[in-house]
Design a protein around this motif. Structure first.
Motif, PDB file in Angstrom:
ATOM      1  N   ARG A  35     -13.828   4.177   2.128  1.00 28.95           N
ATOM      2  CA  ARG A  35     -12.493   4.731   2.339  1.00 28.95           C
ATOM      3  C   ARG A  35     -12.539   5.706   3.516  1.00 28.95           C
ATOM      4  O   ARG A  35     -13.369   6.612   3.560  1.00 28.95           O
ATOM      5  N   GLY A  36     -11.665   5.465   4.477  1.00 28.20           N
ATOM      6  CA  GLY A  36     -11.637   6.311   5.665  1.00 28.20           C
ATOM      7  C   GLY A  36     -12.669   5.911   6.711  1.00 28.20           C
ATOM      8  O   GLY A  36     -12.825   6.595   7.707  1.00 28.20           O
ATOM      9  N   GLY A  37     -13.373   4.814   6.485  1.00 27.26           N
ATOM     10  CA  GLY A  37     -14.441   4.383   7.383  1.00 27.26           C
ATOM     11  C   GLY A  37     -13.946   3.813   8.689  1.00 27.26           C
ATOM     12  O   GLY A  37     -13.931   4.474   9.711  1.00 27.26           O
ATOM     13  N   GLY A  52      -8.806   1.972  12.163  1.00 25.20           N
ATOM     14  CA  GLY A  52      -9.003   2.681  10.910  1.00 25.20           C
ATOM     15  C   GLY A  52      -9.131   1.748   9.722  1.00 25.20           C
ATOM     16  O   GLY A  52      -8.829   0.559   9.800  1.00 25.20           O
ATOM     17  N   SER A  53      -9.574   2.291   8.614  1.00 28.72           N
ATOM     18  CA  SER A  53      -9.808   1.474   7.421  1.00 28.72           C
ATOM     19  C   SER A  53      -8.528   0.829   6.897  1.00 28.72           C
ATOM     20  O   SER A  53      -8.586  -0.199   6.227  1.00 28.72           O
ATOM     21  N   ALA A  54      -7.383   1.387   7.221  1.00 32.06           N
ATOM     22  CA  ALA A  54      -6.108   0.808   6.774  1.00 32.06           C
ATOM     23  C   ALA A  54      -5.716  -0.431   7.570  1.00 32.06           C
ATOM     24  O   ALA A  54      -4.853  -1.194   7.154  1.00 32.06           O
ATOM     25  N   VAL A  55      -6.365  -0.640   8.711  1.00 30.82           N
ATOM     26  CA  VAL A  55      -6.057  -1.795   9.557  1.00 30.82           C
ATOM     27  C   VAL A  55      -6.895  -2.985   9.101  1.00 30.82           C
ATOM     28  O   VAL A  55      -8.125  -2.903   9.047  1.00 30.82           O
ATOM     29  N   ASP A  56      -6.225  -4.070   8.785  1.00 27.46           N
ATOM     30  CA  ASP A  56      -6.881  -5.299   8.363  1.00 27.46           C
ATOM     31  C   ASP A  56      -7.772  -5.839   9.492  1.00 27.46           C
ATOM     32  O   ASP A  56      -7.457  -5.670  10.671  1.00 27.46           O
ATOM     33  N   ASN A  77     -16.243  13.844  17.723  1.00 21.92           N
ATOM     34  CA  ASN A  77     -16.326  14.259  16.329  1.00 21.92           C
ATOM     35  C   ASN A  77     -15.233  15.244  15.919  1.00 21.92           C
ATOM     36  O   ASN A  77     -15.360  15.897  14.906  1.00 21.92           O
ATOM     37  N   ASN A  78     -14.132  15.307  16.669  1.00 16.65           N
ATOM     38  CA  ASN A  78     -13.083  16.246  16.275  1.00 16.65           C
ATOM     39  C   ASN A  78     -12.004  15.579  15.419  1.00 16.65           C
ATOM     40  O   ASN A  78     -10.981  16.185  15.136  1.00 16.65           O
ATOM     41  N   GLY A  79     -12.268  14.325  15.016  1.00 17.97           N
ATOM     42  CA  GLY A  79     -11.325  13.676  14.117  1.00 17.97           C
ATOM     43  C   GLY A  79     -10.248  12.851  14.794  1.00 17.97           C
ATOM     44  O   GLY A  79      -9.458  12.212  14.130  1.00 17.97           O
ATOM     45  N   SER A  80     -10.190  12.846  16.119  1.00 21.13           N
ATOM     46  CA  SER A  80      -9.161  12.034  16.781  1.00 21.13           C
ATOM     47  C   SER A  80      -9.716  10.639  17.011  1.00 21.13           C
ATOM     48  O   SER A  80     -10.591  10.429  17.818  1.00 21.13           O
ATOM     49  N   ARG A  81      -9.213   9.683  16.233  1.00 20.93           N
ATOM     50  CA  ARG A  81      -9.704   8.318  16.286  1.00 20.93           C
ATOM     51  C   ARG A  81      -8.542   7.384  16.516  1.00 20.93           C
ATOM     52  O   ARG A  81      -8.414   6.358  15.866  1.00 20.93           O
ATOM     53  N   THR A  82      -7.716   7.686  17.452  1.00 16.95           N
ATOM     54  CA  THR A  82      -6.494   6.931  17.710  1.00 16.95           C
ATOM     55  C   THR A  82      -6.805   5.606  18.387  1.00 16.95           C
ATOM     56  O   THR A  82      -7.640   5.560  19.281  1.00 16.95           O
ATOM     57  N   GLN A  83      -6.112   4.558  17.985  1.00 18.00           N
ATOM     58  CA  GLN A  83      -6.255   3.286  18.652  1.00 18.00           C
ATOM     59  C   GLN A  83      -5.758   3.388  20.062  1.00 18.00           C
ATOM     60  O   GLN A  83      -4.810   4.107  20.359  1.00 18.00           O
ATOM     61  N   GLY A  84      -6.371   2.625  20.970  1.00 19.13           N
ATOM     62  CA  GLY A  84      -6.052   2.685  22.369  1.00 19.13           C
ATOM     63  C   GLY A  84      -4.947   1.786  22.709  1.00 19.13           C
ATOM     64  O   GLY A  84      -4.368   1.595  23.657  1.00 19.13           O
TER      65      GLY A  84
END
Length: 84
Positions: A35-37, A52-56, A77-84
């Motif tokens: 979860r959250g991976g 993100g883990s919510a994306v199939d 590592n600041n938590g910003s993992r936005t799709q490009g």
């Protein structure tokens, strides 16, 4: 695969990753199946897309195939993992 592992190392502590070969020589997908991976799709040119883990898986693959990429500065590592 090395690139994807390096990106995950910046996002997570000790991620357990599964590696999936992508079809048609598109590259590989590293999956942190918790979860959250999330997933990182990595092309042969070492460009990558975080999903993100919510994306199939298929939705992420479609976006990757269409050329979506995550900017390198988002792999920190600041938590910003936005799709490009």
């Amino acid at each position: 695969m090395v690139v994807g592992r390096a990106h995950f190392a910046q996002l997570r502590t000790d991620p357990v990753l599964n590696v999936i070969e992508l079809p048609d020589g598109l590259g590989v997908c590293l999956v942190h199946a918790v979860r959250g991976g999330g997933k990182i799709y990595v092309a042969p040119d070492e460009s990558a897309l975080f999903a993100g883990s919510a994306v199939d898986f298929e939705a992420g693959l479609d976006a990757f195939r269409d050329g979506a990429r995550t900017p390198l500065e988002k792999f920190d590592n600041n938590g910003s993992r936005t799709q490009g």
